[in-house]
Motif scaffolding. Structure first.
Motif, short mmCIF file in Angstrom:
data_model
loop_
_atom_site.label_atom_id
_atom_site.label_comp_id
_atom_site.label_asym_id
_atom_site.label_seq_id
_atom_site.Cartn_x
_atom_site.Cartn_y
_atom_site.Cartn_z
N ALA A 38 0.84 -1.21 0.00
CA ALA A 38 0.00 0.00 0.00
C ALA A 38 0.87 1.25 0.00
O ALA A 38 0.59 2.21 -0.74
N LYS A 39 1.92 1.25 0.79
CA LYS A 39 2.82 2.40 0.85
C LYS A 39 3.46 2.66 -0.52
O LYS A 39 3.49 3.80 -1.00
N ASP A 40 3.95 1.59 -1.16
CA ASP A 40 4.57 1.74 -2.47
C ASP A 40 3.58 2.24 -3.52
O ASP A 40 3.91 3.11 -4.34
N THR B 183 3.42 0.87 -9.42
CA THR B 183 2.34 -0.04 -9.80
C THR B 183 2.33 -1.20 -8.81
O THR B 183 3.31 -1.41 -8.07
N LEU B 184 1.26 -1.96 -8.80
CA LEU B 184 1.19 -3.12 -7.92
C LEU B 184 2.29 -4.11 -8.26
O LEU B 184 2.93 -4.67 -7.36
N SER B 185 2.55 -4.32 -9.53
CA SER B 185 3.60 -5.27 -9.91
C SER B 185 4.97 -4.80 -9.45
O SER B 185 5.78 -5.61 -8.98
N ALA C 258 6.55 -15.18 -11.26
CA ALA C 258 5.31 -15.48 -11.99
C ALA C 258 4.18 -14.57 -11.52
O ALA C 258 3.43 -14.03 -12.35
N HIS C 259 4.05 -14.39 -10.19
CA HIS C 259 3.02 -13.47 -9.68
C HIS C 259 3.23 -12.08 -10.24
O HIS C 259 2.29 -11.44 -10.72
N VAL C 260 4.46 -11.60 -10.18
CA VAL C 260 4.76 -10.24 -10.64
C VAL C 260 4.45 -10.10 -12.13
O VAL C 260 3.82 -9.12 -12.55
N CYS C 261 4.85 -11.07 -12.93
CA CYS C 261 4.59 -11.01 -14.37
C CYS C 261 3.10 -11.05 -14.69
O CYS C 261 2.63 -10.32 -15.56
N GLU D 220 1.65 -7.70 -13.72
CA GLU D 220 2.07 -6.70 -14.71
C GLU D 220 1.26 -6.84 -16.00
O GLU D 220 0.83 -5.83 -16.59
N ALA D 221 1.01 -8.07 -16.42
CA ALA D 221 0.18 -8.28 -17.62
C ALA D 221 -1.23 -7.76 -17.40
O ALA D 221 -1.81 -7.13 -18.28
N GLY D 222 -1.80 -8.02 -16.22
CA GLY D 222 -3.14 -7.52 -15.91
C GLY D 222 -3.21 -6.01 -15.91
O GLY D 222 -4.17 -5.42 -16.39
N GLU D 223 -2.15 -5.38 -15.39
CA GLU D 223 -2.09 -3.91 -15.40
C GLU D 223 -2.01 -3.40 -16.83
O GLU D 223 -2.72 -2.46 -17.21
N TYR D 224 -1.17 -4.02 -17.64
CA TYR D 224 -0.97 -3.60 -19.02
C TYR D 224 -2.26 -3.73 -19.83
O TYR D 224 -2.61 -2.86 -20.62
N LEU D 225 -2.95 -4.84 -19.62
CA LEU D 225 -4.18 -5.11 -20.38
C LEU D 225 -5.40 -4.40 -19.81
O LEU D 225 -6.47 -4.40 -20.44
N GLY D 226 -5.27 -3.84 -18.61
CA GLY D 226 -6.43 -3.23 -17.97
C GLY D 226 -7.40 -4.27 -17.46
O GLY D 226 -8.59 -4.00 -17.30
N ARG D 227 -6.89 -5.48 -17.18
CA ARG D 227 -7.73 -6.59 -16.73
C ARG D 227 -7.17 -7.22 -15.45
O ARG D 227 -7.16 -8.43 -15.30
N LEU D 228 -6.72 -6.38 -14.55
CA LEU D 228 -6.17 -6.87 -13.30
C LEU D 228 -7.17 -7.75 -12.57
O LEU D 228 -6.80 -8.76 -11.97
N ASP D 229 -8.45 -7.41 -12.64
CA ASP D 229 -9.48 -8.20 -11.97
C ASP D 229 -9.47 -9.65 -12.45
O ASP D 229 -9.51 -10.58 -11.64
#
Length: 100
Positions: free
Chosen positions: A52-54, A60-62, A75-78, A81-90
């Motif tokens: 949360a601080k970061d 970004t979350l990643s 793998a989690h980070v990647c 990051e893909a979800g953030e890039y695609l706008g589909r983090l959910d």
């Protein structure tokens, strides 16, 4: 920071709460603050507080997760990051939860 395995109950709860919150449209930062309060300080509460601080500082979350390699795998980070890039983090969070 202690290493936390993917199947630790607090890790599973973290992914569940994050996925549910993201799917309901909650803002990420407020969601992280809420999750941090719901988890015991060790092993995951302090980790989530650091995330949360970061994020509050503009990462970004990643990027925030990458700073905790003993907790979040590459793998989690990647995937995040893909979800953030695609706008589909959910959707990515639901997949991570299913595989955890």
């Amino acid at each position: 920071m202690a290493e936390i395995t993917g199947c630790h109950p607090d890790m599973v709860l973290f992914w569940r709460l994050l996925a549910e919150g993201a799917c309901s449209g909650r803002p990420l930062l407020s969601l992280l603050y809420s999750i941090g309060r719901q988890l015991p300080p060790e092993p995951m509460g302090r980790v989530v507080a650091a995330l949360a601080k970061d994020v509050a500082e503009g990462k970004t979350l990643s990027e925030a997760m990458a700073a905790a390699p003993s907790v979040f795998s590459k793998a989690h980070v990647c995937l995040i990051e893909a979800g953030e890039y695609l706008g589909r983090l959910d959707r990515i969070l639901v997949l991570i939860l299913e595989f955890t």
